[in-house]
Design an enzyme around this catalytic site. Sequence first.
Site, PDB file in Angstrom:
ATOM      1  CB  ALA A   1      -5.432   6.705  -5.738  1.00 56.33           C
ATOM      2  NE  ARG A   2      -1.924   9.958 -14.232  1.00 56.39           N
ATOM      3  CZ  ARG A   2      -0.857  10.720 -13.815  1.00 56.39           C
ATOM      4  NH1 ARG A   2      -0.307  11.370 -12.711  1.00 56.39           N
ATOM      5  NH2 ARG A   2      -0.018  10.019 -14.714  1.00 56.39           N
TER       6      ARG A   2
ATOM      7  CG  PHE B   1      -0.403  -2.289   0.478  1.00 54.92           C
ATOM      8  CD1 PHE B   1      -0.035  -2.892   1.281  1.00 54.92           C
ATOM      9  CD2 PHE B   1      -0.083  -1.044  -0.593  1.00 54.92           C
ATOM     10  CE1 PHE B   1       0.235  -1.795   2.434  1.00 54.92           C
ATOM     11  CE2 PHE B   1       0.577  -0.773   0.300  1.00 54.92           C
ATOM     12  CZ  PHE B   1       0.366  -0.263   1.687  1.00 54.92           C
ATOM     13  CB  VAL B   2      -4.627   0.257   0.895  1.00 55.19           C
ATOM     14  CG1 VAL B   2      -5.735  -0.091   2.045  1.00 55.19           C
ATOM     15  CG2 VAL B   2      -2.928   0.121   1.291  1.00 55.19           C
TER      16      VAL B   2
ATOM     17  CB  ILE C   1      23.701  -0.397   1.001  1.00 57.68           C
ATOM     18  CG1 ILE C   1      23.362  -1.271  -0.442  1.00 57.68           C
ATOM     19  CG2 ILE C   1      23.552   0.957  -0.124  1.00 57.68           C
ATOM     20  CD1 ILE C   1      22.231  -1.283  -1.174  1.00 57.68           C
TER      21      ILE C   1
ATOM     22  NE  ARG D   1      -7.572  -0.119 -14.454  1.00 53.17           N
ATOM     23  CZ  ARG D   1      -6.861   0.583 -15.632  1.00 53.17           C
ATOM     24  NH1 ARG D   1      -5.902   0.294 -15.762  1.00 53.17           N
ATOM     25  NH2 ARG D   1      -7.470   1.598 -15.375  1.00 53.17           N
TER      26      ARG D   1
ATOM     27  CE1 TYR E   1      -1.990  11.101  -4.620  1.00 56.30           C
ATOM     28  CE2 TYR E   1      -1.461  11.682  -2.905  1.00 56.30           C
ATOM     29  CZ  TYR E   1      -1.972  10.681  -3.380  1.00 56.30           C
ATOM     30  OH  TYR E   1      -2.211   9.404  -2.514  1.00 56.30           O
TER      31      TYR E   1
END
Length: 519
Positions: free
Chosen positions: A74-75, A15-16, A192, A36, A142
């Site tokens: 990034a992972r 989305f970035v 909620i 991809r 990370y």
Amino acid sequence: MTTQATVLVVGASGFVGQMLCQVLLDHGYHVVAASRSPQQLPLGVRHHLLGNLSEEVDWSSALRGVTYVVYLAARVHVMNDTHADPLAAYRAVNTDAPVALAHAAAAAGVSRFIYLSSVKVNGEQSDQPLTERDLPTPTDPYGISKWEAEQALTQIGVRTGLGVVVLRPPLVYGPGVKANFLQLITAVRHGIPLPLASVRNRRSMVYVGNLTDAIVFTLRSSVVIGKTFFVADREDLCTPRLIQEVAHALGRSPRLWPVPTAVLHTAGRLLRCEGMVRRLTGSLQIDTHRLREAGWSPPFTTQAGLAATVAAQNQETDGRPWRLTIRQRHYLRMRRCLERPLAGVLLLLLLPVLLLTALAIRLTSSGPVLFTQLRAGQGHQPYTIFKFRTMRSNAPQLSTEDMRRQGISAVTPLGAFLRRSSLDELPQLLNVLRGEMSFVGPRPALMTQAPVLHGRAAKGVDQLPPGITGLAQVTGRDDLSDEEKVRRDATYLRNLGPLTDLFIIRATLRSVMGGHGTY
């Protein structure tokens, strides 16, 4: 700025990345989007098929004619990572891949390389606003992989003259955001209750429109090369204020409950979700003074960013079934492991109550003590539910609401009490013990309730095991229409997690103690 410069965006499908590609096009750049899949990329970009970043990649064709590189891939941070070597997995995508690309970019004559790092390089919490001068203290694979990449890229820039710029954002939100932020919006939309009114923290965030503007700024500025910058919105919010702002954007009233943070942390330890509780209650602020001194300022306010995020989420279709997240699947597995032993213990502790109730039913009406019926279980597989009988033995096989609509009154005097007190539900502990039900979940529908079954399947609710209690039951029970029940079941599915379950259980106990069960 050279208006005909070409920017390679690696990780353009996120989305970035999607917004950055559009912003770059709007600023007159040519854009090569490495991802991809070309789906959801803006018109006007040239797509470059991106292979597996965990393996060696030949960047030569992607870099042909490129002036600038922006590395967004990034992972991302994974809760309860099951990889055999998590640090190696993070390094492959977050460190090794961008370092290899930077070497190739320097050799190809690329002038600038923007690397999107993370505030996690500096850890998970801060009592004072962090600055670029603070010593990095990453606490997980990370953050470690991002910090190692920053160091390696800086060295490449010094050796080769490649203009490396590092940006460290905090939580990024905006249209298309997923995971926890999306769940927060959904929870506020559906009213909620959230136990966060007593939280007194401060957290920095960055709207994706501000982040992409900062990236474009670093492509154009001559004073940013070789430097690291924090980037964030102007205003830091506490968690209750964030919820209030989201509620305002939704046109709803926030439902914040005051629960001491010590209680939240205790619950987090018991339910193995300490990290989530720390993020909700802890502070993590960053100081963006260095980037502002360089000449950048965020063009969007936090309120505008949240309004855009909520508006985009409102436009998304509700027709697609919800797919359980990795965290939700892990939570369901953990919950199942705990529920069956707990059901066994409760059956033993409540044995006197069960026997007395069975005796009272036997003495006050004819027929069996237990009521059994086929219900739809997980995946709509039929199973036999156990309840104490509350109706005459010759009552029709209809749901309670169908009987009401047809004017049928088959509840025995004792049955009315059992329903008010919810004692009739206790035999379902046997279903939990057998693995057919959970303590919390969508209430099991009759196999003949086609509208409910079809609606749940369309929303993905059939992924869940049925529960003794559920969101629809504590917020309306049999007074709700089939459509509204399904909608609330879908709300529960999207917000499935320990805090949601705890509040449903709390509301159930309050209802039982107050005698507000179904008649």
